[in-house]
Write a protein that holds these residues in place. Structure first.
Motif, short mmCIF file in Angstrom:
data_model
loop_
_atom_site.label_atom_id
_atom_site.label_comp_id
_atom_site.label_asym_id
_atom_site.label_seq_id
_atom_site.Cartn_x
_atom_site.Cartn_y
_atom_site.Cartn_z
N GLU A 44 26.19 56.86 47.58
CA GLU A 44 25.75 58.25 47.71
C GLU A 44 24.66 58.47 48.74
OE1 GLU A 44 25.08 60.13 43.92
OE2 GLU A 44 26.74 59.04 43.00
N HIS A 45 24.55 57.55 49.70
CA HIS A 45 23.61 57.70 50.81
C HIS A 45 24.39 57.50 52.11
CE1 HIS A 45 19.84 57.60 48.44
NE2 HIS A 45 20.58 56.88 47.61
N LEU A 46 23.85 58.06 53.19
CA LEU A 46 24.48 57.93 54.50
C LEU A 46 23.61 57.04 55.38
CD1 LEU A 46 26.74 58.86 56.46
CD2 LEU A 46 25.25 60.76 57.10
N TYR A 47 24.24 56.09 56.04
CA TYR A 47 23.53 55.14 56.90
C TYR A 47 24.14 55.19 58.29
CZ TYR A 47 21.85 53.37 52.47
OH TYR A 47 21.27 53.29 51.22
N GLY A 48 23.29 55.05 59.28
CA GLY A 48 23.73 54.95 60.66
C GLY A 48 23.63 53.51 61.13
N VAL A 49 24.65 53.04 61.81
CA VAL A 49 24.63 51.70 62.39
C VAL A 49 24.42 51.91 63.89
CG1 VAL A 49 25.89 49.55 62.70
CG2 VAL A 49 26.17 50.86 60.58
N VAL A 60 22.59 44.89 65.53
CA VAL A 60 22.53 46.29 65.14
C VAL A 60 21.31 46.58 64.28
CG1 VAL A 60 25.03 46.59 65.27
CG2 VAL A 60 23.98 46.00 63.09
N VAL A 61 20.97 47.86 64.23
CA VAL A 61 19.91 48.36 63.38
C VAL A 61 20.57 49.33 62.41
CG1 VAL A 61 17.78 49.72 63.32
CG2 VAL A 61 18.18 48.10 65.18
N ILE A 62 20.25 49.23 61.14
CA ILE A 62 20.81 50.14 60.14
C ILE A 62 19.68 50.98 59.59
CG2 ILE A 62 21.98 50.32 57.91
CD1 ILE A 62 23.34 47.63 58.57
N LEU A 63 19.86 52.30 59.68
CA LEU A 63 18.86 53.24 59.18
C LEU A 63 19.54 54.24 58.26
CD1 LEU A 63 17.02 54.03 62.54
CD2 LEU A 63 16.27 52.46 60.75
N GLU A 64 18.83 54.66 57.22
CA GLU A 64 19.36 55.71 56.36
C GLU A 64 19.21 57.04 57.09
OE1 GLU A 64 19.05 57.68 51.92
OE2 GLU A 64 17.69 56.05 52.44
N ILE A 65 20.24 57.87 57.00
CA ILE A 65 20.20 59.19 57.62
C ILE A 65 19.98 60.23 56.53
CG2 ILE A 65 21.45 60.89 58.99
CD1 ILE A 65 23.12 58.55 60.12
N ILE A 66 18.88 60.94 56.64
CA ILE A 66 18.58 62.04 55.73
C ILE A 66 18.98 63.32 56.47
CG2 ILE A 66 16.83 63.20 54.34
CD1 ILE A 66 17.18 60.21 53.62
N GLU A 69 19.24 70.55 58.07
CA GLU A 69 20.13 71.70 58.11
C GLU A 69 20.96 71.70 59.38
OE1 GLU A 69 18.30 75.47 57.27
OE2 GLU A 69 17.07 74.58 55.69
N ASP A 70 20.40 71.16 60.44
CA ASP A 70 21.06 71.05 61.74
C ASP A 70 21.13 69.55 62.07
OD1 ASP A 70 21.31 70.75 64.60
OD2 ASP A 70 20.71 72.85 64.83
N PRO A 71 22.23 69.07 62.66
CA PRO A 71 22.31 67.63 62.98
C PRO A 71 21.14 67.13 63.82
CG PRO A 71 24.45 68.65 63.26
CD PRO A 71 23.48 69.76 62.97
N GLU A 72 20.55 68.00 64.64
CA GLU A 72 19.40 67.60 65.43
C GLU A 72 18.15 67.42 64.59
OE1 GLU A 72 18.83 69.84 68.99
OE2 GLU A 72 20.95 69.77 69.51
N GLU A 73 18.19 67.86 63.33
CA GLU A 73 17.06 67.72 62.43
C GLU A 73 17.23 66.53 61.48
OE1 GLU A 73 16.72 71.44 60.39
OE2 GLU A 73 16.19 72.54 62.21
N ASP A 74 18.30 65.76 61.64
CA ASP A 74 18.50 64.59 60.79
C ASP A 74 17.32 63.64 60.94
OD1 ASP A 74 20.93 65.63 60.09
OD2 ASP A 74 22.12 64.18 61.20
N GLU A 75 16.93 63.01 59.84
CA GLU A 75 15.84 62.05 59.86
C GLU A 75 16.42 60.65 59.67
OE1 GLU A 75 11.75 61.16 57.36
OE2 GLU A 75 12.82 63.03 57.04
N PHE A 76 15.97 59.71 60.48
CA PHE A 76 16.41 58.32 60.39
C PHE A 76 15.28 57.51 59.78
CE2 PHE A 76 20.41 58.29 62.74
CZ PHE A 76 20.38 59.54 63.32
N VAL A 77 15.57 56.86 58.64
CA VAL A 77 14.54 56.17 57.87
C VAL A 77 14.90 54.69 57.76
CG1 VAL A 77 13.38 56.11 55.63
CG2 VAL A 77 14.15 58.30 56.55
N SER A 78 13.91 53.84 57.97
CA SER A 78 14.16 52.40 57.87
C SER A 78 14.45 52.01 56.42
CB SER A 78 12.99 51.59 58.42
OG SER A 78 11.83 51.83 57.65
N VAL A 79 15.21 50.95 56.27
CA VAL A 79 15.59 50.41 54.96
C VAL A 79 14.95 49.04 54.84
CG1 VAL A 79 17.52 49.71 53.50
CG2 VAL A 79 17.79 51.65 55.07
N ASP A 80 14.13 48.86 53.81
CA ASP A 80 13.39 47.60 53.65
C ASP A 80 14.08 46.59 52.75
OD1 ASP A 80 11.32 48.55 55.28
OD2 ASP A 80 10.34 49.54 53.59
#
Length: 103
Positions: A44-49, A60-66, A69-80
């Motif tokens: 139930e989470h979205l990750y970017g590779v 590769v780097v894997i980050l969670e994508i939060i 409202e707009d795709p340009e406002e997506d937040e990329f968060v590190s996964v520990d």
């Protein structure tokens, strides 16, 4: 047959590259550009590779994508969590089998 000339094809290819490219700021304030090579929905989470543009070792780097409202406002968060990163990468490999070569 296509009516596009070479210049138009190059511009179109550059536009595609820009859509798949993001620049993020690391913890030290350095800007790093990445190509988004895929996304994975997992637990139930979205990750970017992401593949760093300036890195030649193809790691590769894997980050969670939060999502914003707009795709340009997506937040990329590190996964520990290393176990979670491995699970997401295995899911990515299943989803993109045949598109990339994995070692």
């Amino acid at each position: 047959m296509s009516d596009m000339n070479d210049k138009e094809l190059d511009e179109l290819e550059n536009e595609d590259e820009i859509e798949n490219c993001i620049t993020l700021t690391d913890d030290d304030g350095n800007e790093v550009s990445f190509e988004i090579i895929g996304t994975v929905e997992y637990k139930e989470h979205l990750y970017g590779v992401l593949l760093p543009w300036d890195d030649e070792d193809d790691e590769v780097v894997i980050l969670e994508i939060i999502p914003g409202e707009d795709p340009e406002e997506d937040e990329f968060v590190s996964v520990d969590d290393d176990a979670l990163l491995n699970e997401v990468f295995e899911e990515f490999k299943k989803n993109y089998d045949g598109e990339y070569e994995f070692e």
